[in-house]
Structures are given as C-alpha cells and as structure tokens.
Design a protein around this motif. Structure first.
Motif, mmCIF file in Angstrom:
data_model
loop_
_atom_site.group_PDB
_atom_site.id
_atom_site.type_symbol
_atom_site.label_atom_id
_atom_site.label_comp_id
_atom_site.label_asym_id
_atom_site.label_seq_id
_atom_site.Cartn_x
_atom_site.Cartn_y
_atom_site.Cartn_z
ATOM 1 N N GLN A 1 0.831 -1.198 0.124
ATOM 2 C CA GLN A 1 -0.220 -0.087 0.231
ATOM 3 C C GLN A 1 0.769 1.340 -0.018
ATOM 4 O OE1 GLN A 1 -2.933 -0.055 3.422
ATOM 5 N NE2 GLN A 1 -3.264 -2.280 2.597
ATOM 6 N N CYS A 2 2.014 0.938 0.108
ATOM 7 C CA CYS A 2 2.945 2.305 0.367
ATOM 8 C C CYS A 2 3.450 2.654 -0.858
ATOM 9 C CB CYS A 2 4.316 1.820 1.064
ATOM 10 S SG CYS A 2 3.933 1.681 2.836
ATOM 11 N N SER A 3 4.043 4.067 -1.048
ATOM 12 C CA SER A 3 4.626 4.325 -2.393
ATOM 13 C C SER A 3 6.085 3.799 -2.393
ATOM 14 C CB SER A 3 4.740 5.884 -2.125
ATOM 15 O OG SER A 3 5.721 6.221 -1.326
ATOM 16 N N PRO A 4 6.670 3.893 -3.817
ATOM 17 C CA PRO A 4 7.835 3.228 -3.787
ATOM 18 C C PRO A 4 8.938 3.782 -2.910
ATOM 19 C CG PRO A 4 7.070 3.673 -6.044
ATOM 20 C CD PRO A 4 5.903 4.237 -4.838
ATOM 21 N N ALA B 1 8.444 5.023 0.114
ATOM 22 C CA ALA B 1 8.205 4.506 1.616
ATOM 23 C C ALA B 1 8.646 3.047 1.583
ATOM 24 C CB ALA B 1 6.769 4.685 1.886
ATOM 25 N N ARG B 2 8.505 2.215 0.392
ATOM 26 C CA ARG B 2 8.684 0.917 0.532
ATOM 27 C C ARG B 2 10.292 0.768 0.489
ATOM 28 N NH1 ARG B 2 4.715 -0.124 -3.333
ATOM 29 N NH2 ARG B 2 6.282 0.125 -5.166
ATOM 30 N N GLU B 3 10.981 1.629 -0.093
ATOM 31 C CA GLU B 3 12.492 1.928 -0.303
ATOM 32 C C GLU B 3 13.038 1.983 1.211
ATOM 33 O OE1 GLU B 3 16.063 3.684 -3.077
ATOM 34 O OE2 GLU B 3 14.246 4.933 -2.488
ATOM 35 N N VAL B 4 12.495 3.110 2.161
ATOM 36 C CA VAL B 4 12.606 3.273 3.430
ATOM 37 C C VAL B 4 12.565 1.868 4.227
ATOM 38 C CG1 VAL B 4 12.184 4.480 5.432
ATOM 39 C CG2 VAL B 4 12.587 5.605 3.323
ATOM 40 N N ALA B 5 11.375 1.114 4.099
ATOM 41 C CA ALA B 5 11.022 0.215 4.932
ATOM 42 C C ALA B 5 11.991 -1.001 4.602
ATOM 43 C CB ALA B 5 9.748 -0.271 4.541
ATOM 44 N N GLU B 6 12.499 -1.330 3.305
ATOM 45 C CA GLU B 6 13.306 -2.215 3.269
ATOM 46 C C GLU B 6 14.974 -1.925 3.680
ATOM 47 O OE1 GLU B 6 12.008 -3.926 -1.434
ATOM 48 O OE2 GLU B 6 13.704 -2.468 -1.149
ATOM 49 N N LEU B 7 15.252 -0.740 3.704
ATOM 50 C CA LEU B 7 16.553 -0.449 4.322
ATOM 51 C C LEU B 7 16.600 -0.478 5.631
ATOM 52 C CD1 LEU B 7 19.342 1.092 3.865
ATOM 53 C CD2 LEU B 7 18.260 3.183 4.309
ATOM 54 N N VAL B 8 15.555 -0.108 6.569
ATOM 55 C CA VAL B 8 15.462 -0.456 7.843
ATOM 56 C C VAL B 8 15.367 -1.726 8.197
ATOM 57 C CG1 VAL B 8 14.156 0.326 10.015
ATOM 58 C CG2 VAL B 8 14.288 1.737 8.163
ATOM 59 N N SER B 9 14.782 -2.656 7.277
ATOM 60 C CA SER B 9 14.515 -4.251 7.711
ATOM 61 C C SER B 9 15.987 -4.733 7.656
ATOM 62 C CB SER B 9 13.662 -4.832 6.554
ATOM 63 O OG SER B 9 14.394 -4.919 5.277
ATOM 64 N N ALA C 1 8.566 9.966 2.997
ATOM 65 C CA ALA C 1 8.528 8.424 2.631
ATOM 66 C C ALA C 1 8.376 7.674 4.288
ATOM 67 C CB ALA C 1 9.759 8.129 1.977
ATOM 68 N N ALA C 2 9.176 7.988 5.039
ATOM 69 C CA ALA C 2 9.304 7.574 6.397
ATOM 70 C C ALA C 2 8.098 7.863 6.841
ATOM 71 C CB ALA C 2 10.647 8.144 7.090
ATOM 72 N N ASP C 3 7.496 9.262 7.004
ATOM 73 C CA ASP C 3 6.117 9.191 7.738
ATOM 74 C C ASP C 3 5.154 8.400 7.126
ATOM 75 O OD1 ASP C 3 7.378 11.517 9.165
ATOM 76 O OD2 ASP C 3 6.600 13.142 7.574
ATOM 77 N N GLU C 4 5.007 8.221 5.790
ATOM 78 C CA GLU C 4 4.193 7.158 4.914
ATOM 79 C C GLU C 4 4.265 6.017 5.675
ATOM 80 O OE1 GLU C 4 2.735 5.349 0.801
ATOM 81 O OE2 GLU C 4 4.412 7.116 0.969
ATOM 82 N N ALA C 5 5.542 5.214 6.152
ATOM 83 C CA ALA C 5 5.875 4.056 6.418
ATOM 84 C C ALA C 5 5.380 3.912 7.836
ATOM 85 C CB ALA C 5 7.089 3.633 6.363
ATOM 86 N N VAL C 6 5.458 5.182 8.607
ATOM 87 C CA VAL C 6 4.957 4.963 9.910
ATOM 88 C C VAL C 6 3.269 5.097 9.939
ATOM 89 C CG1 VAL C 6 4.871 6.503 11.991
ATOM 90 C CG2 VAL C 6 7.078 6.302 10.932
ATOM 91 N N MET C 7 2.937 5.902 9.148
ATOM 92 C CA MET C 7 1.105 6.013 9.015
ATOM 93 C C MET C 7 0.648 4.792 8.760
ATOM 94 S SD MET C 7 -0.930 8.137 6.657
ATOM 95 C CE MET C 7 -0.482 7.030 5.181
#
Length: 388
Positions: free
Chosen positions: A91-94, A96-104, A125-131
């Motif tokens: 559901q995230c934008s590209p 936000a997904r990139e941020v999530a992948e890096l943090v993972s 992008a981080a705000d979106e992943a948090v939301m």
C-alpha cells in the motif's frame, strides 16, 4: 453498531478516520486493545518449542503475531504474518517501500543520519511508512513496530539487492567509524570477505574483553568461513583465538578442532613458542572432556619444546599447568615440584599472573595433604623459597 479497525494504520485523511473523529459522545464507547504482556505470552508459549520471552521480543505482544508464530515451525516467519506485513508494504509508495526495505536490513534501530546518507531526503516517505503501521520513530532513529515485521520484509528482498544494500550500509558505517560489531553484521550479509576478516577479529576481541565470550565465538566463527583466503600464519592466529574462546564457553569439540588445526599450521611455520602455547591450550578441553592422558601428554610435549629454548614466561606457565594437573590428581610432590619451578621463573621475570597461578597450585596441594600453611599465599611462597 460495532466497528473494528487497526488504529496503527488509519491514515488521518481516510473516510474511516473522519467517521471515527465525529463518532464521539455519550452513545459511543471506545475500547483500546493493549498488546499482550510478557507473562501472557510466556503462558501461551508454555509447552511449545519456542521461548516465550523471545516470542514477546519479536512480536511486541501483538496477539495475531503471537498466535501465528506459535503455530509455525521454529526459526521461520509464518506465511500469514509475512502476507499481512507485505499487504501494508504494497500500500506504500515506492519511496516508502525503499525506506522500509533499508530499515529491515538493520536489526534494532536505524539512525536517521544513516538513512539520509543512503536515501537523501526521506522524511515524507518515512512518515508514510509510520502512518501505514510499519515503522515508528525513536528520537533520531527509525525501527519496525515489531521485530517479526522487520524479518518479514527482510525475507522478501532479493539476495543480489540485499548484498548490494548491505555493501552500501557497510561503506557508510565505515566512513562514520561505527561500532565494529555492526560492520561485521553487514560485511557478512554483503559477503565481503576482506571486510569480514578485518573487522570480525576486532569485534571478537572487544567482546572477549567485555566478558561476552559467546559473542566473540560467533564473530570468529563467521570469520572462519572465509579463512581460506588468509595466509597460513593469519589462519593459525584466527583458529587459535577461536579455540581459546570456545574453551572459555565450554564448547569442547569446537575448541579441540580449531586448536588442532592451529597447531598443524604453527608446526608448518616452525614456530616453537606458538606450538607450545597451543599444546597447553589443547590440554584444557581434553581435560574437560575426561581425556586426562591426552591432556597430560600435551602439557608434557609443551614443556619439552620450551625447555629447548631460553627460559621465559612461557615455560613458567607450562610448569604451573603441569603443577595444576598434578594437584587435581592428588599428586602432591609433583604439584609442589613443578609449582616451585614455575614460581622461581615467575619471580625471576616478575610476572604476578604466573606467580598467582603457581601459588594457588602449591597452596591447594598443601591444603589437600593437611598442611595449614597452604592457606597463606605469602607464607607458602616464603616457605618454598627457604626450601629451595
């Protein structure tokens, strides 16, 4: 009317959020569900193959995660959990997904400076992943809401891309003088043998100094996977270090295996002091495993090698180890004889470590035979000096 929703993924701009905002007053009751406690998770995990504390740590007490994890085989991320997490990711934008992948790719928390160094301006992008309920802020860092979520996202990253990202993370951390254990983690995941062989022994040394010997063993075991690229002497040092740490953690078989390989390499190099040192090291796990004759033979072989060299601290310790072995077997005269030899050399070279070791062997041997003077280190030393 009863309505349920996940408040950790409810965007403020959605219609549901608007309905939630206006549904207030005396006719509305809100029930906020708290995560399961550690005690509750431990009770649920009782009788399973999993540690309740570990389940709590990776799930944060999320009931759905807890249930699915306890139902899945050990050391796996349940498909149901992975699917649920990935549904949020999709559901995230590209960005936000990139941020999530890096943090993972980074267990624990990811400092914002590191994310910014790798992704540039990532705030939106981080705000979106948090939301979306994937990440949360921790002061100047980002982390997954649940460790299990991090593992789920990490498991979906292709191996080639994962190695490339870990290499980028490693390069950035090196530039900022990051903790060496972090460097080992990313060097291992990036399959960077050169970096791993450089940083893993350093991390192991730091862990050993801190008393974290199992962590030291883990770092050294990782480095040994790439030891074939080292010279014979470098490999011998690494194997000897691994053997010593495994001896400390009572991993007897691993200690014997590494020490035996190190001894062969030191013999090939013709390094007699190193051979004697490893022979003494080998005697310990053999003694622990009940192979007394083998342990005694290794100590005797070490003494023979060292007696062919000018007397020094190594010979003093070898004598003291021989004294210790005799003392544990109730051989008083042998324990006192070799203990005194060790003590004389320790005094000659002013080595308090060996002096303490030798005095302990002498004193214990005397106490075992009923001599009360063995209880006084100073008295024992003076007594034996007068005898000599």
């Amino acid at each position: 009317m009863i309505a349920t929703y996940r408040d950790d993924e409810l965007a403020p701009t959605t219609l549901c959020a608007a309905c939630s905002a206006i549904s207030r007053g005396q006719h509305t009751t809100r029930i906020h569900l708290s995560p399961l406690s550690l005690e509750a998770v431990e009770q649920l995990a009782h009788g399973s193959e999993r540690s309740g504390r570990r389940v709590y740590e990776v799930t944060g007490g999320n009931p759905f995660f807890v249930r699915e994890l306890l139902s899945a085989p050990a050391d796996t991320v349940p498909e149901t959990v992975r699917d649920a997490v990935l549904a949020r990711v999709l559901q995230c934008s590209p960005a936000a997904r990139e941020v999530a992948e890096l943090v993972s790719l980074m267990p624990g928390r990811t400092e914002t400076w590191l994310t910014r160094s790798l992704l540039g301006d990532f705030g939106g992008a981080a705000d979106e992943a948090v939301m979306r309920g994937l990440l949360r802020y921790h002061e100047q860092a980002l982390a997954f809401r649940h460790e299990l979520g991090r593992l789920a996202v990490e498991s979906t990253i292709a191996q080639g891309r994962s190695q490339e990202l870990h290499q980028c993370i490693l390069r950035t951390l090196v530039e900022h003088d990051a903790d060496v254990s972090q460097l080992v983690h990313h060097a291992s995941r990036a399959q960077d043998a050169r970096a791993l062989l450089k940083y893993a022994p350093q991390a192991a040394q730091q862990a050993a100094y801190a008393g974290a010997h199992r962590e030291a063993v883990a770092h050294l075991t990782t480095a040994l996977r790439f030891a074939d690229t080292l010279s014979g002497l470098e490999r011998a040092r690494l194997l000897e270090f691994h053997a010593a740490e495994c001896d400390t953690t009572n991993e007897v078989s691993a200690s014997i295996s590494s020490a035996t390989q190190a001894l062969a390499l030191w013999r090939e190099a013709g390094n007699i002091p190193a051979q004697a040192r490893v022979l003494l090291l080998l005697s310990r796990p053999y003694w622990k495993s009940g192979q007394k004759a083998c342990a005694d033979r290794h100590v005797a072989d070490a003494i023979v090698l060292l007696e062919g060299l000018p007397a020094g601290r190594d010979l003093a310790m070898a004598y003291s180890v021989r004294s210790q072995r005799a003392m544990t077997c109730g051989l008083k005269e042998e324990a006192l004889d070799f203990g005194q030899r060790a003590l004389d050399l320790a005094n000659q070279f002013d080595d308090n470590v060996i002096r303490s070791h030798a005095l302990n062997n002498i004193g214990t041997a005397e106490l075992q035979s009923g001599e009360s003077g063995g209880a006084s280190p100073a008295g024992t030393e003076l007594n034996h000096r007068s005898r000599s």
